[in-house]
Design an enzyme around this catalytic site. Structure first.
Site: not given
Ligand code: AP5
Ligand code: ZN
Length: 217
Positions: A13, A89, A128, A161, A172
């Site tokens: 994402k 979410r 990452r 992170r 997660r």
């Molecule tokens: P990356 O693009 O960074 O992945 P991502 O989908 O953004 O994953 P996240 O871990 O950020 O998602 P998340 O939903 O767990 O975390 P969030 O910050 O939203 O890619 C990952 C890695 O893979 C990178 O190193 C990249 O280079 C590599 N990569 C990417 N694409 C690739 C490909 N095609 N091939 C190979 N490698 C690739 O949330 C964190 C926390 O915040 C949650 O757990 C929760 O506690 C809280 N939170 C956030 N939003 C909410 C909400 N709406 N409601 C309640 N709690 C929330």
């Molecule tokens: Zn992310």
């Protein structure tokens, strides 16, 4: 453009959203990034959120709905539309978004799910590296920075992170399947949903994304 990106941790994402922002001149709203900025600023909300995030749980619906609402109202970049990353979410968050959009007399155009098997996510998450100030992310193997542990653009250090370890990832993923999978069903019913195979190379995922946005697919 007005769209949502849904997908499990590590699906890509945060890798795809900035490209959409650049191409379509909209804002990129990532609730995870907003919460991490509260943690960095050591606010009360940040302190509460960090505990929940490190355990792989979800911050309360009211808090994240409030954050998105405030951004949509005040962030000038959102005048060109928005790409939501990591929100909604839960089904109540999706309903909250519907209410917000109704008030703004706007509709959603695209809901894209990045689909990938859980087994592929461990390596992505544990490798990452992120530049906290910009949210840019790298990967030790798949997308290494030019200099080790250094942001290509600013030269500042990269960090890992605190929730990017195998143990927190497991939690997660459980949270994702329990609470966020129903959101996919919610949008499938509206006819807005499209899926992309997110196990492909980032460039392939991007190509498919553009096809969806431009209506060729
Ligand atoms: P990356 O693009 O960074 O992945 P991502 O989908 O953004 O994953 P996240 O871990 O950020 O998602 P998340 O939903 O767990 O975390 P969030 O910050 O939203 O890619 C990952 C890695 O893979 C990178 O190193 C990249 O280079 C590599 N990569 C990417 N694409 C690739 C490909 N095609 N091939 C190979 N490698 C690739 O949330 C964190 C926390 O915040 C949650 O757990 C929760 O506690 C809280 N939170 C956030 N939003 C909410 C909400 N709406 N409601 C309640 N709690 C929330
Ligand atoms: Zn992310």
């Amino acid at each position: 453009i007005r769209m949502i990106l849904i997908g499990p941790p590590g699906a890509g994402k945060g890798t795809q959203a900035p490209k959409i922002k650049e191409r379509f001149s909209c804002c990129h709203l990532a609730t995870g990034d907003m919460l991490r900025s509260q943690i960095a600023k050591k606010t009360d909300l940040g302190r509460e959120a960090k505990k929940i995030m490190d355990q792989g749980g979800l911050v309360s619906d009211e808090i994240v709905i409030g954050m998105i609402k405030a951004e949509l109202e005040t962030n000038k970049e959102c005048q060109g539309g928005f790409i939501l990353d990591g929100f909604p979410r839960t089904v109540p968050q999706a309903e909250g978004l519907d209410a917000m959009l109704k008030e703004r007399k706007q509709t959603l155009q695209h809901v894209v799910e990045l689909q990938i098997d859980d087994a592929l996510l461990v390596e992505r998450i544990t490798g990452r590296l992120v530049h906290p100030a910009s949210g840019r992310s790298y990967h030790t193997t798949f997308n290494p920075p030019k200099k080790p542990m250094t942001d290509d653009v600013t030269g500042e250090p990269l960090i890992q992170r605190s929730d990017d370890n195998a143990e927190a990832l497991k939690k997660r993923l459980v949270t994702y399947h329990k609470q966020t999978s129903p959101v996919v069903g919610y949008y499938q019913k509206t006819g807005l949903w499209k899926g992309i195979d997110a196990s492909q190379q980032p460039g392939q995922v991007w190509k498919h994304m553009l096809n969806i946005i431009e209506g060729k697919n």
